[in-house]
Design an enzyme around this catalytic site. Structure first.
Site: not given
Length: 324
Positions: A55, A80, A107, A193, A197
């Site tokens: 990657k 990871d 991020n 989710y 957050k």
């Protein structure tokens, strides 16, 4: 409109000479674009965190083509976030090579995935988005603090990506500690989710309180066209057919979506003279900002100081239980 607020031109970012930067999830999407915004301004090193060498290599092809004179500053850091062991190894690898860290951009993240668990047994979104970054930050804090103390004009920052989706967190509690060590399959994926957050935002609030020598900021990037929502569309085909045309109209490009988090890296800091640049709008430690550079109050739970403290203490206890 998705992007409002004062203009920010990444070409006007001040010189970053000597600075060391880490960006998680920088092999694609917002992290990749943030790296492209920052790298031309002469940082000593930018660590591109990715899950594999492949990657990183793929990302470097684009980076080398886009900024050939700055690509040599970009370094690989294997990370990871679904594995706390991997997080520890990444921190150790970084610390073996560096004695300073000026900007930590947390991020990376996942969104609206099917029910699942991280390698350490946490709900997959909470474990990836919060627990992984919490441990990474914890392990790097001594170096961040040492950098902050190294000179009177030191400018050390932690940028945490959250989301306006933090408002999807469980309405009755915000954070459900009794459930995050399960896959929470009985909860909607957006609720899971939202909890992760909200944790990113509360973590930022508590960081600012506990470490006033570091500028800690929470950022909502806006509605951006990245691969983040692929799991949701793959799992909700019929709904995605209805939503995708609307999303394509509403979303911004990743290069535009990265402006808010890039701005937070370099904007003048409230109460600190001579720090930052590239923007007329100041950034305040502990603040939550929507695109671009607009302060936002966030949800009710996002402003609950006791909940922020509870989350921090719970997270520390979990890491201690697991030997971190």
């Amino acid at each position: 409109m998705v992007f409002r607020g004062p203009p920010f031109d990444p070409k006007k970012i001040p010189d970053l000479a000597g600075k060391v930067i880490i960006i998680t999830g920088a092999n694609g999407g917002l992290g990749y674009e943030s790296l492209l915004h920052l790298a031309p301004h002469h940082p000593a090193k930018i660590y591109l965190c990715a899950r594999s060498q492949a990657k990183y290599d793929a990302a470097m092809k684009g980076i080398t083509a886009a900024i050939p004179n700055a690509a040599s500053a970009v370094k690989y850091l294997e990370l990871d976030l679904t594995s706390l062991a991997s997080v520890k190894s990444a921190a150790q690898a970084f610390l073996s090579e560096n004695s300073r860290l000026d900007i930590l951009m947390n991020n990376a993240g996942i969104m609206a995935t099917p029910a699942g668990l991280t390698k350490d047994g946490y709900e997959i979104q909470f474990g990836t988005n919060h627990m992984g970054h919490f441990l990474l930050t914890k392990l790097l804090l001594p170096t961040l603090q040492a950098t902050a103390a190294s000179s009177p004009d030191a400018d050390v920052r932690i940028i945490n990506l959250t989301s306006d989706g933090h408002s999807f967190a469980p309405r009755n509690a915000g954070f459900l500690p009794d459930t995050v060590k399960t896959d929470m399959q009985d909860y909607n994926t957006l609720t899971r989710y939202g909890q992760s957050k909200l944790a990113n935002l509360l973590f930022t609030r508590e960081l600012a309180k506990r470490y006033p020598d570091i500028t800690s900021v929470a950022i909502h990037p806006g509605v951006v066209g990245t691969n983040l929502a692929n799991s949701f569309t793959d799992s909700h085909r019929w709904l995605s057919y209805l939503m995708v045309p609307l999303i394509k109209v509403a979303t911004g490009k990743p290069s535009v979506g990265a402006l808010n988090q890039t701005w937070a890296c370099v904007a003048p800091v409230t109460g600190r003279k001579g720090v930052g640049g590239g923007s007329e709008r100041e950034v305040k430690s502990g603040g939550y900002y929507v695109p671009v550079a607009k302060p936002d109050a966030g949800s009710k739970w996002a402003n609950d100081a006791e909940l922020a403290k509870k989350l921090w203490e719970w997270s520390e206890e979990e890491l201690e239980r697991l030997g971190y």
